[in-house]
Motif scaffolding. Structure first.
Motif, PDB file in Angstrom:
ATOM      1  N   VAL A 117      47.115  34.139  45.929  1.00  0.00           N
ATOM      2  CA  VAL A 117      47.335  35.539  46.300  1.00  0.00           C
ATOM      3  C   VAL A 117      46.082  36.113  46.949  1.00  0.00           C
ATOM      4  O   VAL A 117      46.147  36.827  47.953  1.00  0.00           O
ATOM      5  CB  VAL A 117      47.739  36.363  45.063  1.00  0.00           C
ATOM      6  CG1 VAL A 117      47.799  37.853  45.401  1.00  0.00           C
ATOM      7  CG2 VAL A 117      49.090  35.897  44.535  1.00  0.00           C
ATOM      8  N   ALA A 118      44.917  35.784  46.395  1.00  0.00           N
ATOM      9  CA  ALA A 118      43.658  36.288  46.949  1.00  0.00           C
ATOM     10  C   ALA A 118      43.428  35.751  48.347  1.00  0.00           C
ATOM     11  O   ALA A 118      43.044  36.485  49.264  1.00  0.00           O
ATOM     12  CB  ALA A 118      42.496  35.903  46.032  1.00  0.00           C
ATOM     13  N   GLU A 119      43.661  34.450  48.564  1.00  0.00           N
ATOM     14  CA  GLU A 119      43.474  33.856  49.891  1.00  0.00           C
ATOM     15  C   GLU A 119      44.408  34.487  50.916  1.00  0.00           C
ATOM     16  O   GLU A 119      44.012  34.762  52.055  1.00  0.00           O
ATOM     17  CB  GLU A 119      43.701  32.349  49.810  1.00  0.00           C
ATOM     18  CG  GLU A 119      42.603  31.617  49.042  1.00  0.00           C
ATOM     19  CD  GLU A 119      43.003  30.219  48.618  1.00  0.00           C
ATOM     20  OE1 GLU A 119      42.106  29.449  48.215  1.00  0.00           O
ATOM     21  OE2 GLU A 119      44.206  29.885  48.680  1.00  0.00           O
ATOM     22  N   ALA A 120      45.640  34.736  50.503  1.00  0.00           N
ATOM     23  CA  ALA A 120      46.596  35.368  51.418  1.00  0.00           C
ATOM     24  C   ALA A 120      46.156  36.785  51.773  1.00  0.00           C
ATOM     25  O   ALA A 120      46.257  37.201  52.938  1.00  0.00           O
ATOM     26  CB  ALA A 120      47.981  35.378  50.782  1.00  0.00           C
ATOM     27  N   ARG A 121      45.667  37.532  50.796  1.00  0.00           N
ATOM     28  CA  ARG A 121      45.187  38.891  51.057  1.00  0.00           C
ATOM     29  C   ARG A 121      44.031  38.895  52.047  1.00  0.00           C
ATOM     30  O   ARG A 121      43.968  39.733  52.950  1.00  0.00           O
ATOM     31  CB  ARG A 121      44.723  39.561  49.759  1.00  0.00           C
ATOM     32  CG  ARG A 121      45.807  40.103  48.862  1.00  0.00           C
ATOM     33  CD  ARG A 121      45.177  40.830  47.690  1.00  0.00           C
ATOM     34  NE  ARG A 121      44.361  41.951  48.145  1.00  0.00           N
ATOM     35  CZ  ARG A 121      43.301  42.436  47.481  1.00  0.00           C
ATOM     36  NH1 ARG A 121      42.926  41.887  46.337  1.00  0.00           N
ATOM     37  NH2 ARG A 121      42.637  43.463  47.961  1.00  0.00           N
ATOM     38  N   ILE A 122      43.118  37.957  51.867  1.00  0.00           N
ATOM     39  CA  ILE A 122      41.949  37.900  52.745  1.00  0.00           C
ATOM     40  C   ILE A 122      42.360  37.564  54.178  1.00  0.00           C
ATOM     41  O   ILE A 122      41.829  38.116  55.140  1.00  0.00           O
ATOM     42  CB  ILE A 122      40.938  36.860  52.212  1.00  0.00           C
ATOM     43  CG1 ILE A 122      40.376  37.314  50.858  1.00  0.00           C
ATOM     44  CG2 ILE A 122      39.801  36.648  53.208  1.00  0.00           C
ATOM     45  CD1 ILE A 122      39.607  36.228  50.120  1.00  0.00           C
TER      46      ILE A 122
END
Length: 220
Positions: A117-122
Motif C-alpha cells: 500500500v505504501a509503495e502504491a501511494r508513493i
C-alpha cells in the motif's frame, strides 16, 4: 527520536508529488522517475518503466506493475502481455503504435510480488502526472491494481467493466484545474486465460472502445 515509518512514507509521498508536479513534459517526468530515490522499488528494479506513445492519443492504456519482461526491457506491455494487447487492438482495427501505454507504477517489485500500500501511494503521483501531461482522449485501465489506484475505489475489473466512467486526476500543486476524462476498466490481458467468460467480456469491451472512438483520428 527517529521518524516513524508512517512519517517516512508521508515524506516519500510528498516528495513524489513535488517531483511529478515539477515535470512539465513527459521527458522531464521520465527523468524525475528515473532519479527518484525515496521509493525502495527503484533500487531493486532493472529499469524504470514509464509512459510511451504519442501525446494526445485517443487512448492511454494503464496496466499493472511491470512484470519481468517489462522490467527487463524498460517498456510497458512488453513480452506476452504486449503481444496480447497488440492482437486485441488489431482485432478492432487499431494499431497499438497510435496509443499511449504505461504501467500503474514505474518499478517491478522484487520477485513480482504485489506492491505494498505504501509503495502504491508513493508511485501514484507519477502516473497521475503522466495522464495530465500526455493528454489522452480516454483511459483504459487494465487490471485490478490500476483500476483501484486510479479510481480510488477498492474494487475489481469484473465489477467496474462494461462502461465508461469519469475519473478526476489532480493537476498538482501548481494551481491548475484537475483533469477529468472517461476511463474504461478491463481485465489485464494475462487474466483472460482464466475463463471463457473473461474473454467474452474483454471482446465486448473492445467493441465498446471501437464504437466510442469511432472515426477519431489516429496519429501516424
Amino acid at each position: 527520536a527517529p521518524p516513524s515509518r508512517a512519517t517516512l512514507i508521508d515524506e516519500a509521498v510528498a516528495a513524489a508529488r513535488a517531483a511529478a508536479a515539477a515535470a512539465d513534459t513527459l521527458a522531464a517526468l521520465r527523468a524525475a522517475i528515473s532519479g527518484f530515490e525515496p521509493c525502495g522499488l527503484r533500487a531493486t528494479a532493472t529499469h524504470s518503466v514509464c509512459v510511451e506513445g504519442p501525446e494526445q492519443a485517443p487512448l492511454m492504456l494503464i496496466g499493472e506493475a511491470p512484470d519481468a519482461d517489462e522490467d527487463r526491457s524498460g517498456h510497458p506491455f512488453a513480452g506476452e502481455s504486449g503481444a496480447l494487447v497488440t492482437t486485441m487492438f488489431a482485432s478492432i482495427g487499431i494499431d497499438r503504435a497510435h496509443l499511449l501505454a504505461a504501467p500503474i507504477i514505474p518499478w517491478r517489485p522484487p520477485g513480482g510480488r504485489p506492491p505494498s500500500v505504501a509503495e502504491a501511494r508513493i508511485c501514484l503521483p507519477f502516473i497521475q502526472r503522466a495522464i495530465v501531461l500526455a493528454r489522452p482522449g480516454r483511459v483504459v485501465l487494465l487490471g485490478n491494481l490500476a483500476i483501484s489506484l486510479i479510481t480510488g475505489q477498492n474494487t475489481t475489473a469484473a465489477r467496474m467493466r462494461g462502461r465508461w466512467r469519469d475519473i478526476t486526476v489532480p493537476a498538482g500543486p501548481d494551481g491548475a484545474p484537475a483533469t477529468t476524462l472517461p476511463a474504461l476498466s478491463m481485465r489485464h490481458p494475462l487474466q483472460l486465460r482464466a475463463s471463457a467468460t473473461a474473454r467474452r467480456d474483454a471482446w465486448k469491451d473492445m467493441l465498446l472502445i471501437r464504437e466510442t472512438i469511432g472515426n477519431m483520428p489516429l496519429k501516424s
